[in-house]
Write a protein that holds these residues in place. Structure first.
Motif, PDB file in Angstrom:
ATOM      1  N   VAL A 103       0.829  -1.212   0.000  1.00 38.60           N
ATOM      2  CA  VAL A 103       0.000   0.000   0.000  1.00 38.60           C
ATOM      3  C   VAL A 103       0.863   1.261   0.000  1.00 38.60           C
ATOM      4  CG1 VAL A 103      -1.610   1.380   1.400  1.00 38.60           C
ATOM      5  CG2 VAL A 103      -2.038  -1.068   1.030  1.00 38.60           C
ATOM      6  N   THR A 104       1.969   1.239   0.754  1.00 41.41           N
ATOM      7  CA  THR A 104       2.843   2.428   0.808  1.00 41.41           C
ATOM      8  C   THR A 104       3.460   2.728  -0.562  1.00 41.41           C
ATOM      9  OG1 THR A 104       4.731   1.056   1.500  1.00 41.41           O
ATOM     10  CG2 THR A 104       3.430   2.089   3.245  1.00 41.41           C
ATOM     11  N   ALA A 105       3.565   1.711  -1.427  1.00 43.77           N
ATOM     12  CA  ALA A 105       4.164   1.913  -2.749  1.00 43.77           C
ATOM     13  C   ALA A 105       3.305   2.822  -3.632  1.00 43.77           C
ATOM     14  CB  ALA A 105       4.359   0.562  -3.443  1.00 43.77           C
ATOM     15  N   PHE A 106       2.008   2.905  -3.334  1.00 39.00           N
ATOM     16  CA  PHE A 106       1.133   3.760  -4.140  1.00 39.00           C
ATOM     17  C   PHE A 106       1.424   5.254  -3.955  1.00 39.00           C
ATOM     18  CE2 PHE A 106      -1.473  -0.124  -3.760  1.00 39.00           C
ATOM     19  CZ  PHE A 106      -1.753  -0.349  -5.102  1.00 39.00           C
ATOM     20  N   PHE A 107       2.112   5.573  -2.869  1.00 38.41           N
ATOM     21  CA  PHE A 107       2.367   6.982  -2.561  1.00 38.41           C
ATOM     22  C   PHE A 107       3.791   7.396  -2.904  1.00 38.41           C
ATOM     23  CE2 PHE A 107      -0.873   5.268   0.275  1.00 38.41           C
ATOM     24  CZ  PHE A 107      -1.931   6.137   0.023  1.00 38.41           C
ATOM     25  N   LYS A 108       4.473   6.566  -3.691  1.00 38.74           N
ATOM     26  CA  LYS A 108       5.849   6.864  -4.094  1.00 38.74           C
ATOM     27  C   LYS A 108       5.959   6.749  -5.619  1.00 38.74           C
ATOM     28  CE  LYS A 108       7.700   4.789   0.169  1.00 38.74           C
ATOM     29  NZ  LYS A 108       8.538   3.701   0.722  1.00 38.74           N
ATOM     30  N   PRO A 109       6.954   7.413  -6.198  1.00 39.94           N
ATOM     31  CA  PRO A 109       7.189   7.245  -7.636  1.00 39.94           C
ATOM     32  C   PRO A 109       7.466   5.769  -7.941  1.00 39.94           C
ATOM     33  CG  PRO A 109       8.459   9.080  -6.783  1.00 39.94           C
ATOM     34  CD  PRO A 109       7.897   8.369  -5.586  1.00 39.94           C
ATOM     35  N   ILE A 110       6.992   5.286  -9.052  1.00 39.81           N
ATOM     36  CA  ILE A 110       7.119   3.860  -9.363  1.00 39.81           C
ATOM     37  C   ILE A 110       7.507   3.669 -10.823  1.00 39.81           C
ATOM     38  CG2 ILE A 110       4.716   3.505 -10.078  1.00 39.81           C
ATOM     39  CD1 ILE A 110       4.826   0.883  -8.431  1.00 39.81           C
ATOM     40  N   GLU A 111       8.224   2.585 -11.093  1.00 37.13           N
ATOM     41  CA  GLU A 111       8.545   2.225 -12.471  1.00 37.13           C
ATOM     42  C   GLU A 111       8.406   0.726 -12.633  1.00 37.13           C
ATOM     43  OE1 GLU A 111      13.325   1.732 -12.594  1.00 37.13           O
ATOM     44  OE2 GLU A 111      12.607   3.813 -12.530  1.00 37.13           O
ATOM     45  N   ALA A 112       8.205   0.292 -13.849  1.00 32.26           N
ATOM     46  CA  ALA A 112       7.976  -1.133 -14.125  1.00 32.26           C
ATOM     47  C   ALA A 112       9.194  -1.966 -13.744  1.00 32.26           C
ATOM     48  CB  ALA A 112       7.657  -1.322 -15.601  1.00 32.26           C
ATOM     49  N   PRO A 113       8.961  -3.162 -13.182  1.00 29.93           N
ATOM     50  CA  PRO A 113      10.084  -4.043 -12.836  1.00 29.93           C
ATOM     51  C   PRO A 113      10.745  -4.627 -14.084  1.00 29.93           C
ATOM     52  CG  PRO A 113       7.999  -5.145 -12.436  1.00 29.93           C
ATOM     53  CD  PRO A 113       7.664  -3.741 -12.801  1.00 29.93           C
ATOM     54  N   LYS A 114      11.961  -5.150 -13.896  1.00 33.62           N
ATOM     55  CA  LYS A 114      12.683  -5.780 -15.005  1.00 33.62           C
ATOM     56  C   LYS A 114      12.079  -7.154 -15.318  1.00 33.62           C
ATOM     57  CE  LYS A 114      17.129  -3.477 -14.157  1.00 33.62           C
ATOM     58  NZ  LYS A 114      16.666  -2.543 -13.113  1.00 33.62           N
ATOM     59  N   THR A 115      12.265  -7.605 -16.553  1.00 31.70           N
ATOM     60  CA  THR A 115      11.656  -8.849 -17.042  1.00 31.70           C
ATOM     61  C   THR A 115      12.122 -10.082 -16.268  1.00 31.70           C
ATOM     62  OG1 THR A 115      11.643  -7.848 -19.253  1.00 31.70           O
ATOM     63  CG2 THR A 115      11.217 -10.207 -19.128  1.00 31.70           C
ATOM     64  N   ILE A 116      13.320 -10.062 -15.702  1.00 30.49           N
ATOM     65  CA  ILE A 116      13.860 -11.232 -14.997  1.00 30.49           C
ATOM     66  C   ILE A 116      12.969 -11.628 -13.807  1.00 30.49           C
ATOM     67  CG2 ILE A 116      15.354  -9.902 -13.431  1.00 30.49           C
ATOM     68  CD1 ILE A 116      17.396 -12.191 -13.720  1.00 30.49           C
ATOM     69  N   ALA A 117      12.174 -10.674 -13.304  1.00 31.26           N
ATOM     70  CA  ALA A 117      11.278 -10.962 -12.180  1.00 31.26           C
ATOM     71  C   ALA A 117      10.272 -12.053 -12.558  1.00 31.26           C
ATOM     72  CB  ALA A 117      10.545  -9.693 -11.754  1.00 31.26           C
ATOM     73  N   ILE A 118       9.857 -12.070 -13.812  1.00 30.14           N
ATOM     74  CA  ILE A 118       8.889 -13.078 -14.267  1.00 30.14           C
ATOM     75  C   ILE A 118       9.499 -14.485 -14.193  1.00 30.14           C
ATOM     76  CG2 ILE A 118       7.675 -13.951 -16.313  1.00 30.14           C
ATOM     77  CD1 ILE A 118       7.006 -11.120 -17.058  1.00 30.14           C
TER      78      ILE A 118
END
Length: 300
Positions: A103-118
């Motif tokens: 939930v705290t992540a919604f209140f911070k700047p965010i960017e897409a994770p790298k493909t290796i996470a999949i």
């Protein structure tokens, strides 16, 4: 299967779970941090909680296999159910922590994770589903609450990984296509994972507490036991039969009626024969038989 064989199999399964969860937690945490994925980090925390869960199960099994003693004449079978409750409580706390972090992540700047996470998530799903199937089958075979709960803990990790996979995939697609709001699918998946973990903890904890509170088998589950008692010719009536679940085994409190003209010695012989028949039944650990004089009008 002997008692020692049962515990050897169960302890091996618990230790296998500990080792696999340590590897998975480290892999998912490392890749989650590198790839910048909240969902994968949450999934890693879930796997880390499984380490504590498998350890609790292992310690519970070690305690449960101790023979009866002066302070515990009924044995230590409930240690397994208690360890299952500990696992459920751990899952509950982990669920809340995962949800809070996401939930705290919604209140911070965010960017897409790298493909290796999949790749890390798919690997986790395959390993955890295999571990679930192995532990669940063994838990049913050994009639172990602790192993069954621990198996479902692994299954909850599969579900959480599937949610993480969906979130990570959507976030990566959003990043590639320039759809900013879609990048928040990653922390959304983290919240979904937390809710799934909390629900799983509640369900498993409730069942384990029920089994710990001297739950007796329902009448339809004692038909085979009753048939064994009634197969002894001198038994006129079963006045009461309480089969109490005590971890992986059952303890029976039994009242039967016999011919009132029997001698004490003859009544004792009948009680002994009934007890021996019941002890041959699967999972029956001990039997306490009370002999009553038979009376057609007696309801107790």
């Amino acid at each position: 299967m002997g008692n020692q064989d049962r515990f050897k199999k169960a302890e091996f399964a618990a230790m296998l779970g500990i080792v696999i969860n340590i590897v998975l937690a480290l892999v998912k945490w490392g890749i989650g941090v590198y790839a910048g994925s909240r969902a994968l980090i949450a999934d890693a925390v879930h796997s880390a909680s499984d380490i504590a869960g498998s350890l609790a199960v292992y310690l519970g099994l070690k305690a449960a296999k101790q023979p009866p003693d002066e302070d515990h004449p009924y044995g230590h079978g409930k240690a397994e159910s208690i360890s299952a409750i500990i696992v459920a409580v751990l899952l509950l706390f982990v669920g809340f922590e995962i949800g809070k972090s996401s939930v705290t992540a919604f209140f911070k700047p965010i960017e897409a994770p790298k493909t290796i996470a999949i790749v890390a998530v798919i690997f986790s799903i395959i390993v955890k589903e295999a571990l679930f199937r192995y532990k669940y089958k063994l838990g049913v075979e050994l009639n172990s609450d602790a192993l069954i709960v621990n198996a479902y803990e692994h299954r909850s990790d599969v579900y959480s990984s599937l949610a993480a996979l969906a979130g990570i995939g959507a976030a990566i697609i959003g990043g590639k296509l320039g759809i900013d709001w879609l990048e928040y699918a990653d922390p959304v998946a983290g919240v979904i994972v937390s809710l799934m973990v909390i629900q799983m903890a509640w369900s498993l904890g409730k069942e384990s507490i029920h089994n710990t509170l001297d739950h007796v088998l329902h009448e339809e589950d004692t038909l085979e036991l009753r048939e064994a008692v009634e197969s002894v010719r001198e038994v006129k009536k079963i006045n009461q039969l309480h089969a109490r679940e005590h971890g992986h085994y059952v303890i029976i409190d039994l009242k039967i009626s016999v011919d009132p003209k029997m001698t004490v010695e003859e009544g004792h012989r009948v009680g002994k024969e009934v007890k021996e028949k019941l002890l041959k039944m699967n999972n029956v650990h001990n039997v306490f038989v009370h002999i009553n004089p038979h009376n057609e009008d007696d309801q107790n």
